[in-house]
Motif scaffolding. Structure first.
Motif, PDB file in Angstrom:
ATOM      1  N   MET A  32      42.159  18.845 -43.556  1.00  0.00           N
ATOM      2  CA  MET A  32      41.252  19.315 -42.569  1.00  0.00           C
ATOM      3  C   MET A  32      41.361  21.055 -42.386  1.00  0.00           C
ATOM      4  O   MET A  32      42.775  21.295 -42.769  1.00  0.00           O
ATOM      5  CB  MET A  32      41.236  18.675 -41.583  1.00  0.00           C
ATOM      6  CG  MET A  32      41.181  17.014 -41.579  1.00  0.00           C
ATOM      7  SD  MET A  32      41.765  16.054 -40.488  1.00  0.00           S
ATOM      8  CE  MET A  32      41.960  17.342 -38.743  1.00  0.00           C
ATOM      9  N   SER A  33      40.893  21.697 -41.911  1.00  0.00           N
ATOM     10  CA  SER A  33      41.091  23.145 -41.890  1.00  0.00           C
ATOM     11  C   SER A  33      41.300  22.965 -40.887  1.00  0.00           C
ATOM     12  O   SER A  33      41.732  22.250 -39.571  1.00  0.00           O
ATOM     13  CB  SER A  33      39.376  23.920 -41.687  1.00  0.00           C
ATOM     14  OG  SER A  33      38.558  23.287 -40.453  1.00  0.00           O
ATOM     15  N   LYS A  34      42.050  24.471 -40.460  1.00  0.00           N
ATOM     16  CA  LYS A  34      42.519  24.032 -39.006  1.00  0.00           C
ATOM     17  C   LYS A  34      41.246  24.609 -37.508  1.00  0.00           C
ATOM     18  O   LYS A  34      42.063  24.036 -36.931  1.00  0.00           O
ATOM     19  CB  LYS A  34      43.122  25.512 -38.696  1.00  0.00           C
ATOM     20  CG  LYS A  34      44.460  25.692 -40.298  1.00  0.00           C
ATOM     21  CD  LYS A  34      44.791  27.283 -39.944  1.00  0.00           C
ATOM     22  CE  LYS A  34      46.006  27.741 -40.921  1.00  0.00           C
ATOM     23  NZ  LYS A  34      46.795  28.638 -41.431  1.00  0.00           N
ATOM     24  N   ASP A  35      40.806  24.768 -37.918  1.00  0.00           N
ATOM     25  CA  ASP A  35      39.883  24.845 -36.507  1.00  0.00           C
ATOM     26  C   ASP A  35      38.913  22.575 -36.592  1.00  0.00           C
ATOM     27  O   ASP A  35      39.372  22.800 -35.365  1.00  0.00           O
ATOM     28  CB  ASP A  35      38.067  25.508 -36.988  1.00  0.00           C
ATOM     29  CG  ASP A  35      38.597  26.621 -37.065  1.00  0.00           C
ATOM     30  OD1 ASP A  35      39.019  27.210 -36.465  1.00  0.00           O
ATOM     31  OD2 ASP A  35      37.171  27.735 -37.490  1.00  0.00           O
ATOM     32  N   LYS A  36      39.379  22.262 -37.622  1.00  0.00           N
ATOM     33  CA  LYS A  36      38.708  20.942 -37.358  1.00  0.00           C
ATOM     34  C   LYS A  36      39.464  19.864 -36.378  1.00  0.00           C
ATOM     35  O   LYS A  36      39.720  19.229 -35.650  1.00  0.00           O
ATOM     36  CB  LYS A  36      38.422  20.467 -38.707  1.00  0.00           C
ATOM     37  CG  LYS A  36      38.100  19.081 -38.603  1.00  0.00           C
ATOM     38  CD  LYS A  36      37.516  18.287 -39.952  1.00  0.00           C
ATOM     39  CE  LYS A  36      36.971  17.090 -39.518  1.00  0.00           C
ATOM     40  NZ  LYS A  36      35.810  16.780 -40.750  1.00  0.00           N
TER      41      LYS A  36
END
Length: 142
Positions: A32-36
């Motif tokens: 998962m991306s950091k933002d997600k």
């Protein structure tokens, strides 16, 4: 005193030996991306709080909080766990993620406090208007 020094020496040696050789986890294919990750952690925190307050209501509606968040973000618990494990290896990166989570929760808290104040002002205004109307009706009835 000598025994205490030996115990301290053994403890320090074990500390260094136990930390030696820990490799960074392999980057998951579905990381998962950091933002997600921040979004999911924020929602998990909110759902966890709601669960503590309205657990019975959630159960009556058939909502399983963690599963609800995972489905919303189109992930499963394994993707979340692997991503969490990967990011947790780098303490600076992980601290930044949790700082972003804390900041997001604080922003939400401020937003909803403002909404609550506005709603209270509207209720107060409506109450005052209702009281004025009642006073007028009483005066005209006399």
């Amino acid at each position: 005193m000598l025994k205490q020094n030996i115990v301290i020496y053994i403890f320090i040696t074990l500390l260094f030996v136990s930390c030696y050789g820990i490799d960074r986890p392999k980057k998951p294919e579905n990381l998962m991306s950091k933002d997600k990750m921040v979004d999911v952690l924020v929602e998990l925190a909110l759902v966890s709080s709601a669960k503590g307050i309205n657990k019975r209501e959630l159960e009556n509606k058939g909502i399983v909080p963690d599963t609800f968040v995972y489905k919303k973000h189109k992930i499963d618990s394994t993707i979340f766990a692997n991503s969490n494990n990967y990011y947790a290896y780098d303490i600076d990166e992980y601290s930044q993620i949790y700082k972003d989570v804390r900041d997001s929760l604080e922003s939400l808290r401020i937003f909803y406090k403002d909404v609550e104040k506005k709603e209270n002002l509207i209720k107060d205004k409506e109450l005052k208007e209702t009281l004025k109307d009642k006073v007028k009706r009483v005066k005209t009835a006399k």
